[in-house]
Design an enzyme around this catalytic site. Sequence first.
Site, short mmCIF file in Angstrom:
data_model
loop_
_atom_site.label_atom_id
_atom_site.label_comp_id
_atom_site.label_asym_id
_atom_site.label_seq_id
_atom_site.Cartn_x
_atom_site.Cartn_y
_atom_site.Cartn_z
CB SER A 10 -0.88 0.02 1.25
OG SER A 10 -1.40 1.34 1.41
CG HIS A 35 -3.68 -1.79 -1.78
ND1 HIS A 35 -4.76 -2.58 -2.12
CD2 HIS A 35 -4.11 -1.01 -0.76
CE1 HIS A 35 -5.79 -2.30 -1.34
NE2 HIS A 35 -5.42 -1.33 -0.50
CG ASP A 37 -5.08 2.10 0.73
OD1 ASP A 37 -6.03 1.32 0.55
OD2 ASP A 37 -3.98 1.76 1.20
CG MET A 39 -8.44 6.78 2.28
SD MET A 39 -7.67 6.69 3.89
CE MET A 39 -6.82 5.10 3.78
CG HIS A 68 -9.15 -0.17 -0.82
ND1 HIS A 68 -8.59 -0.41 0.42
CD2 HIS A 68 -10.51 -0.22 -0.63
CE1 HIS A 68 -9.54 -0.60 1.31
NE2 HIS A 68 -10.71 -0.47 0.70
CG MET A 70 -11.46 2.89 1.61
SD MET A 70 -9.94 2.80 2.58
CE MET A 70 -8.73 2.96 1.26
CG MET A 139 -11.60 -3.29 4.78
SD MET A 139 -10.11 -2.76 3.90
CE MET A 139 -9.24 -1.83 5.16
CG ASP A 177 -6.15 -3.13 2.95
OD1 ASP A 177 -5.09 -2.81 3.51
OD2 ASP A 177 -6.81 -2.35 2.23
#
Length: 222
Positions: A10, A35, A37, A39, A68, A70, A139, A177
């Site tokens: 990540s 990966h 992330d 957000m 990913h 979010m 998660m 994750d």
Amino acid sequence: MQQGTRIAPSILSADFARLGEEVRAVDEAGADYIHIDVMDGHFVPNLTIGPDVVKALRPHSRKTFDVHLMISPVDAFVPAFADAGADIITVHPEAGPHTHRTIQLIKSLGKKAGVSLNPATPVDVVDHLLDQLDLILVMSVNPGFGGQAFIPGALKKIEALRRKIDASGRDIDLEVDGGINFDTAPAAISAGADVLVAGTATFAGGSGNYAANIGRIRGTGG
Ligand code: DX5
Ligand code: ZN
């Protein structure tokens, strides 16, 4: 299709001032997926990166970009991440009213589709999505931040999802994750995970350590 454990660093734990270099370094150190992330400060209490950053990173690696999301609502942003070079786009069922439609949207853009289960999200949410999914992300922390402790309850969910995936006969990645490190990785692998996200544990100690860190998380030494 049976392969060895794949590692997805990540980049949340990378040096954000040198992101391209960091992606190249983990690629060369043996990362299988990158990966990413994303957000939004709304679905999760943190803000990270948007599609322009994914696009800027794309020339730095040919590895699978495992994005990913979010963010909520999520649908309006899916095309931008697809255009930016995502290979897999993963969403949370709580991030929109119609998860099945969101998965259809991702697939219609020619991308692999994933669904991510928060610690309190039951495994049954995948049941009516399995025929379209390419990845299930469990998660093992509450999403929002790197560096949190692994929640052991994730292991039972990984076991249950491994059974569902095997019964489906489909080629679906089972990814875990949050809080994955040298100590927690073996239990996640035994439970049936085949892709491990690792931020803190991959990037610990700087680029001279990435290959060894990845090897130790994978369980192949280093
Ligand atoms: C959490 C993110 C994770 C996290 C992993 O919301 O989805 O990818 O950054 O970080 P570590 O490996 O440090 O727990
Ligand atoms: Zn993640």
